[in-house]
Scaffold this motif. Structure first.
Motif, PDB file in Angstrom:
ATOM      1  N   TYR A  16      44.224 -32.359  60.611  1.00 46.77           N
ATOM      2  CA  TYR A  16      43.647 -31.023  60.809  1.00 46.77           C
ATOM      3  C   TYR A  16      42.505 -31.082  61.814  1.00 46.77           C
ATOM      4  O   TYR A  16      42.423 -30.292  62.760  1.00 46.77           O
ATOM      5  CB  TYR A  16      43.151 -30.466  59.469  1.00 46.77           C
ATOM      6  N   ILE A  19      43.671 -31.618  65.398  1.00 44.83           N
ATOM      7  CA  ILE A  19      44.359 -30.508  66.061  1.00 44.83           C
ATOM      8  C   ILE A  19      43.466 -29.286  66.170  1.00 44.83           C
ATOM      9  O   ILE A  19      43.365 -28.666  67.223  1.00 44.83           O
ATOM     10  CB  ILE A  19      45.651 -30.151  65.289  1.00 44.83           C
ATOM     11  N   LYS A  27      37.315 -34.242  67.491  1.00 45.40           N
ATOM     12  CA  LYS A  27      38.728 -34.647  67.568  1.00 45.40           C
ATOM     13  C   LYS A  27      38.857 -36.157  67.425  1.00 45.40           C
ATOM     14  O   LYS A  27      39.740 -36.662  66.724  1.00 45.40           O
ATOM     15  CB  LYS A  27      39.320 -34.209  68.902  1.00 45.40           C
TER      16      LYS A  27
ATOM     17  N   LYS B 159      45.739 -34.095  76.181  1.00 43.66           N
ATOM     18  CA  LYS B 159      46.700 -33.409  75.309  1.00 43.66           C
ATOM     19  C   LYS B 159      47.805 -34.364  74.861  1.00 43.66           C
ATOM     20  O   LYS B 159      48.151 -34.448  73.679  1.00 43.66           O
ATOM     21  CB  LYS B 159      47.323 -32.266  76.115  1.00 43.66           C
ATOM     22  N   LEU B 163      48.621 -35.642  70.925  1.00 45.36           N
ATOM     23  CA  LEU B 163      49.911 -35.457  70.253  1.00 45.36           C
ATOM     24  C   LEU B 163      50.633 -36.779  70.060  1.00 45.36           C
ATOM     25  O   LEU B 163      51.247 -37.018  69.015  1.00 45.36           O
ATOM     26  CB  LEU B 163      50.771 -34.476  71.049  1.00 45.36           C
ATOM     27  N   ILE B 166      49.286 -38.639  67.029  1.00 49.53           N
ATOM     28  CA  ILE B 166      49.788 -38.108  65.752  1.00 49.53           C
ATOM     29  C   ILE B 166      51.206 -38.620  65.501  1.00 49.53           C
ATOM     30  O   ILE B 166      51.537 -39.065  64.397  1.00 49.53           O
ATOM     31  CB  ILE B 166      49.754 -36.571  65.755  1.00 49.53           C
TER      32      ILE B 166
END
Lengths: 116, 492
Positions: A16, A19, A27, B159, B163, B166
Motif C-alpha cells: 500500500y 503504491i 515509497k 515507475k 512495479l 512488487i
C-alpha cells in the motif's frame, strides 16, 4: 498462525505504502517493509519451536538433530534475498536523488510528464 | 551431463561485465570492444547447443535435488538462441549508436549483466535460482531505462522499478509457498511432488502469484502500465533488448515453464492466460492506434503481440504452444528490427514524432527498407515471418474450438496492419521536410545490423516449415511431456 497473519499484514502495508504514498522516500520505506515481510515469511517457514542451529557436530546425536534442527535452506535463501533487496534499495534511492535534481520535488504526483 | 557451455553462457557475461568496469577506468573504449565479443561468444555457444542432446549440468557437482542444476531442453535452446542473437546484434548496433552518450562503459556493463541474467533464467532448473537471475536482469534493466537521466527517462525508470519490485516480491512469496508445501525448490522435484497430489488451493495460490509476477514482467494487460513508458525511454539498443527479448526471457518463458513443466498445466490457469492474452491483444493495439511517438507506438504493439503469444500458450494444444513459441521467436526478430530502425530514424532526424518526419525513403534507403520489412512482418503480410506464426495461432485456436480468441486474433492483425501503414506513410513516404535536406544514411555498423535482421525476418518466413519441424514442434512436445522433464533432471 497469528505470526503468519501479522506478517501478511506487514506485506500488505508495504505494498500500500509503495503504491499509494506520493512521497518518494515513503515509497522507498514501503518497498523495504514489503521485502522484509517476505524475508520474515521465509524464516517463519523454516522455524521450529526450541530449535537448534543446523550445524552437525561430530558428537551430535543425529536423531536429536533431525528432530530439533531448524531448516537451513530458507536461511540461505533469505541471505540472498536480503542482498537483492539491498541492490534494489540502492537503485531506488539513486533514482529518488536524480528525480529530485531534475524536478526539485519528492512528490510523485508532480512528476508526471508521461501520458497517453 | 551436458556440456560446460551451459554455466559458461552465464559466467562469461558476468565476468565480462566486471572486466568492462575495471578496465574501463583506464581505457574508455573497453566496453565497445568487450561487449560485442562477449555476446558473439555466447551466440556461438547458443548455436552450438542447438544440435546438442538435452541434458543437465550440476553446479559444483551436487546432484539434484540438492544442488542447483542447469537444464538444457528444446525450449531452453530456442530461448537461448534468440536472446543471444538479438543481444549480439544490439551490442554491435550500440557501438555506433552510443557514441553520443557519456559513461559508455557503464552502459555496456549493465547491458552484459542483463544478458547474463536472461541466460541464467532460461537455463536454470531451480526456482530460487530463477528468482535470483530474474532480479539480476530486472535490476540491470531498471538502471538502463533511466540511462539518459532526463526528466521522462527517470520518471519511466522509477515507475518500472516500483512495479517490477512488487512483481518480484510476489514471485518470492510464491516460491516460499511452494517450498513450504513440497520441501524443495528444484523444479523437477516440485513437479514430481505436484503431479502426485490432488488439486490444492495453496498451490493454485502460488501459481496465481507466479502468473501475476511473470505477467507483469511480460507486460500483459492489466499489468502493462509500465511498459509503454519504460521501453521507449531507454536508448535504442536497450529498447530492442527490452521489447525484443527481456519480456520473453523473464516474463513469458518462466510462465510457460512453471505452468507446463512444473505444475502440469491446470485448466483454470490456462484459461486465465488465454483470456489475458485476448485482452492484451485488443487493448494493446487500440492504445497503439492513436500514438504519434514512433517508439511508444511500437511499445504498445509489444503488449498486443505478447497477447498473441499468451493466446497460443493458453490453448494448451501442441500446435498452439509451437505457434506461440514461433511467434515469440519472430517477435524478437521484427520488434528488435523495428526499435533499432526507429533508433536510426531518431538519431538522424532528432525527433520521435511521426508527424515531423516524412519522405525519408529517399534520404535513408537502407533504414527505410528495414522499417518497411519490420512493419510488414509485424502486420502479418506474407511471406514475412509474422504472417505464418499468426496464421498458425489462429488455426490452433479454431482447432481448439476457441472461436472468440481466433476471431480477435484475426481482427487485431488487421488493426496492426492499419497502425503500421500509418508508420510507413508518415515516416517513409510523403514530402521531405526541408530541414532534413542534408540527412545522411545511418553509419555502416547500424545499417549492417538492420540488413541482417531484415534478411532474417524474410528468411524465417520463407522457410517457416523447416523451423517449425526442427525447432518449435519438438519444443512444444517437450513442454507437454512433464514426465520426461522430471526424469531428465532427477534421473540424469
Amino acid at each position: 498462525m497469528v505470526v503468519y497473519i501479522l506478517d501478511m499484514v506487514i506485506l500488505v502495508i508495504g505494498i500500500y505504502c509503495l503504491i499509494a504514498k506520493r512521497h518518494l522516500i515513503k515509497k522507498i520505506i514501503g518497498m523495504v517493509l514489503m521485502e522484509y515481510s517476505v524475508n520474515l515469511f521465509l524464516i517463519l517457514i523454516g522455524y521450529r519451536h526450541n530449535g537448534i542451529a543446523p550445524i552437525l557436530m561430530p558428537d551430535e546425536n543425529r536423531v536429536h538433530f533431525a528432530q530439533y534442527g531448524v531448516d537451513p535452506l530458507p536461511q540461505a535463501l533469505v541471505l540472498t534475498s536480503i542482498v537483492i533487496g539491498l541492490g534494489t534499495l540502492a537503485l531506488m534511492a539513486a533514482y529518488a536523488m536524480r528525480l529530485y535534481e531534475k524536478y526539485r520535488t519528492f512528490d510523485m504526483s508532480e512528476i508526471r510528464r508521461l501520458k497517453g | 551431463m551436458a556440456s560446460v557451455m551451459l554455466p559458461l553462457s552465464v559466467g562469461i557475461p558476468l565476468l565480462s561485465a566486471v572486466l568492462i568496469l575495471l578496465i574501463g577506468k583506464a581505457w574508455r573504449n573497453a566496453g565497445a570492444l568487450f561487449a560485442p565479443i562477449t555476446t558473439l561468444i555466447t551466440l556461438v555457444f547458443a548455436i552450438d547447443l542447438l544440435g546438442a542432446d538435452a541434458g543437465t549440468y550440476w553446479m559444483g557437482g551436487w546432484p539434484p535435488p540438492f544442488g542447483i542444476v542447469l537444464v538444457l531442453d528444446s525450449v531452453s535452446k530456442v530461448l537461448l538462441l534468440v536472446v543471444n542473437m538479438v543481444a549480439f546484434l544490439a551490442s554491435v548496433y550500440a557501438v555506433s549508436y552510443m557514441q553520443k552518450y557519456t559513461a559508455q562503459n557503464k552502459f555496456y556493463a549493465l547491458f552484459i549483466l542483463m544478458l547474463a541474467g536472461m541466460n541464467g533464467v532460461v537455463l536454470t532448473g531451480d526456482l530460487f535460482n530463477l528468482y535470483v537471475f530474474l532480479e539480476i536482469a530486472s535490476i540491470a534493466s531498471y538502471a538502463l531505462v533511466g540511462f539518459g537521466v532526463e526528466h521522462e527517462e527517470l520518471e519511466a525508470g522509477f515507475k518500472y522499478l516500483v512495479l517490477g519490485t512488487i512483481a518480484s516480491t510476489m514471485l518470492l512469496v510464491g516460491i516460499a509457498i511452494v517450498y513450504n508445501l513440497t520441501g524443495s525448490v528444484n523444479m523437477a522435484d516440485v513437479a514430481r511432488f505436484v503431479s502426485g497430489m490432488p488439486p490444492n488451493k495453496a498451490l493454485l495460490f502460488a501459481l496465481a502469484m507466479f502468473l501475476f509476477g511473470f505477467g507483469l514482467k511480460a507486460g500483459l494487460v492489466p499489468f502493462h502500465a509500465w511498459l509503454p513508458d519504460a521501453h521507449p525511454s531507454a536508448p535504442a539498443p536497450v529498447s530492442a533488448m527490452l521489447s525484443g527479448v527481456l519480456i520473453k526471457a523473464i516474463g513469458v518463458y518462466p510462465l510457460i515453464r512453471i505452468t507446463y513443466s512444473v505444475f502440469g498445466a491446470p485448466n483454470i490457469i490456462l484459461n486465465l492466460i488465454l483470456w489475458l492474452g485476448v485482452i492484451s491483444a485488443v487493448v494493446g493495439v487500440f492504445l497503439a492506434l492513436g500514438q504519434y511517438d514512433i517508439k511508444r507506438l511500437m511499445a504498445y504493439h509489444s503488449v498486443s503481440q505478447m497477447g498473441y503469444v499468451a493466446i497460443g500458450i493458453g490453448l494448451g494444444t501442441p500446435l498452439g504452444i509451437a505457434a506461440a513459441l514461433f511467434h515469440m521467436f519472430n517477435h524478437a526478430l521484427f520488434k528488435s528490427l523495428l526499435f533499432l530502425s526507429a533508433g536510426s530514424l531518431e538519431s538522424a532526424t532528432g525527433t520521435r514524432d511521426l508527424r515531423q518526419m516524412g519522405g525519408l525513403k529517399k534520404k535513408m534507403p537502407i533504414t527505410s527498407l528495414a522499417t518497411a520489412t519490420g512493419s510488414l512482418s509485424i502486420a502479418g503480410v506474407p511471406p514475412f515471418n509474422g504472417f505464418f506464426s499468426k496464421l498458425l495461432i489462429i488455426i490452433a485456436a479454431i482447432m481448439a474450438k476457441q472461436y472468440v480468441a481466433a476471431g480477435v486474433a484475426a481482427f487485431v492483425s488487421l488493426l496492426t496492419l492499419a497502425s503500421f501503414t500509418k508508420v510507413m506513410k508518415y515516416s517513409l513516404l510523403g514530402k521531405l521536410n526541408e530541414k532534413y535536406e542534408r540527412l545522411k544514411e545511418s553509419p555502416v555498423l547500424m545499417a549492417i545490423v538492420l540488413t541482417i535482421l531484415s534478411v532474417l525476418c524474410l528468411g524465417v518466413g520463407l522457410f517457416y516449415n523447416y523451423f517449425m519441424d526442427s525447432i518449435f514442434n519438438p519444443a512444444a512436445n517437450d513442454l507437454l511431456n512433464q514426465a520426461k522433464y522430471i526424469s531428465m533432471v532427477i534421473g540424469g
